[in-house]
Design a protein around this motif. Structure first.
Motif, mmCIF file in Angstrom:
data_model
loop_
_atom_site.group_PDB
_atom_site.id
_atom_site.type_symbol
_atom_site.label_atom_id
_atom_site.label_comp_id
_atom_site.label_asym_id
_atom_site.label_seq_id
_atom_site.Cartn_x
_atom_site.Cartn_y
_atom_site.Cartn_z
ATOM 1 N N PRO A 127 0.838 -1.213 0.000
ATOM 2 C CA PRO A 127 0.000 0.000 0.000
ATOM 3 C C PRO A 127 0.868 1.258 0.000
ATOM 4 N N LEU A 128 0.406 2.288 -0.682
ATOM 5 C CA LEU A 128 1.220 3.483 -0.824
ATOM 6 C C LEU A 128 1.440 4.213 0.500
ATOM 7 N N ASP A 129 0.493 4.113 1.435
ATOM 8 C CA ASP A 129 0.725 4.779 2.724
ATOM 9 C C ASP A 129 1.874 4.118 3.475
ATOM 10 N N GLN A 130 2.002 2.815 3.367
ATOM 11 C CA GLN A 130 3.129 2.121 3.987
ATOM 12 C C GLN A 130 4.420 2.348 3.196
ATOM 13 N N ALA A 131 4.287 2.468 1.897
ATOM 14 C CA ALA A 131 5.468 2.633 1.048
ATOM 15 C C ALA A 131 6.196 3.944 1.322
ATOM 16 N N ALA A 132 5.504 4.930 1.882
ATOM 17 C CA ALA A 132 6.173 6.185 2.227
ATOM 18 C C ALA A 132 7.222 5.987 3.308
#
Length: 253
Positions: free
Chosen positions: A138-143
């Motif tokens: 997920p992009l929120d975790q990828a940050a």
């Protein structure tokens, strides 16, 4: 034009349009989805780095997003690809680079500090800085990829092995990431942290914590290790007392 959040002076931000242009040769344009706030960003916000950062400045070097446009001569990337950015750009010509130490290039551009960062709707960067993200992440975790890379690098440098006793002094975001990476490497980990909220968050992730204000950490380590001392200690508090604790708990090797 695109909207950006900008640092303008100590403790002051604004939202303003900034000029954009199509990505040039070797560049891509990204639509940032999530941007982390690093401790360095907080130092900048408080005005502590005005000698380096020229206001108005667009910050942000911990991010995730998707490519929206690719420039000429860019291969292997396409609109829609999920990416993060390794925010270092070096010149490959200075003595440090020629000796294989590009990460400490003498003319290093730390993107998001020395040049515009990801706190904007559209962000153009060299394609060479891109890191492809798996579709399952997920992009929120990828940050969190950039600070997690710091933690993994630290644990790798320390060569943490299965069963080793590891003390992490400082339970902020990077301290917790180091503790998780050390645990994944097989270490038996304790996090030393003054702040009760941070201790609680670390414990929610299954980490054991100690409050240095309530107990003698050196005595706890002696009991924990049968007087052998910790195999590895990480100092992640940035405080003098934290440095002293990290040194004091180490065993003799």
């Amino acid at each position: 034009m695109t909207l950006a959040v900008r640092y303008t002076s100590a403790r002051t931000l604004d939202t303003a349009p900034v000029q954009t242009s199509p990505p040039g040769p070797g560049e891509v344009e990204i639509a940032p989805a999530f941007v982390g706030i690093c401790g360095t960003d907080l130092h900048i916000f408080h005005g502590d780095m005005d000698s380096r950062v020229s206001a108005p400045a667009v910050l942000g070097h911990e991010m995730s997003g998707r490519i929206v446009r690719v420039g000429p001569d860019v291969e292997g990337w396409a609109p829609g690809d999920a990416v993060t950015v390794m925010p270092l750009r070096w010149d490959d010509t200075c003595p440090a680079c020629r000796n294989g130490h590009q990460h400490i290039c003498q003319h290093l551009d730390f993107i998001g500090i020395d040049s515009p960062g990801a706190m904007q709707q559209r962000w153009t960067v060299p394609a060479s800085t891109l890191i492809r993200l798996p579709d399952s992440l997920p992009l929120d975790q990828a940050a969190l990829v950039e600070p997690t890379a710091v933690a993994v690098h630290d644990v790798g440098r320390a060569q943490v092995r299965e069963g080793e006793r590891v003390v992490v002094v400082g339970g902020g975001p990077v301290g917790v990431l180091i503790a998780l990476a050390a645990r994944a490497a097989g270490g038996d980990v304790r996090v030393v942290e003054l702040n009760a909220h941070r201790r609680s968050l670390a414990e929610e992730l299954g980490l054991s914590t100690w409050d240095p204000a309530a107990t003698d950490v050196s005595a706890l380590v002696s009991e924990w290790t049968a007087d052998a001392g910790a195999d590895v200690a990480f100092e992640v508090s940035g405080a003098q007392g934290g440095v002293e604790t990290a040194v004091d708990v180490l065993g003799v090797r």
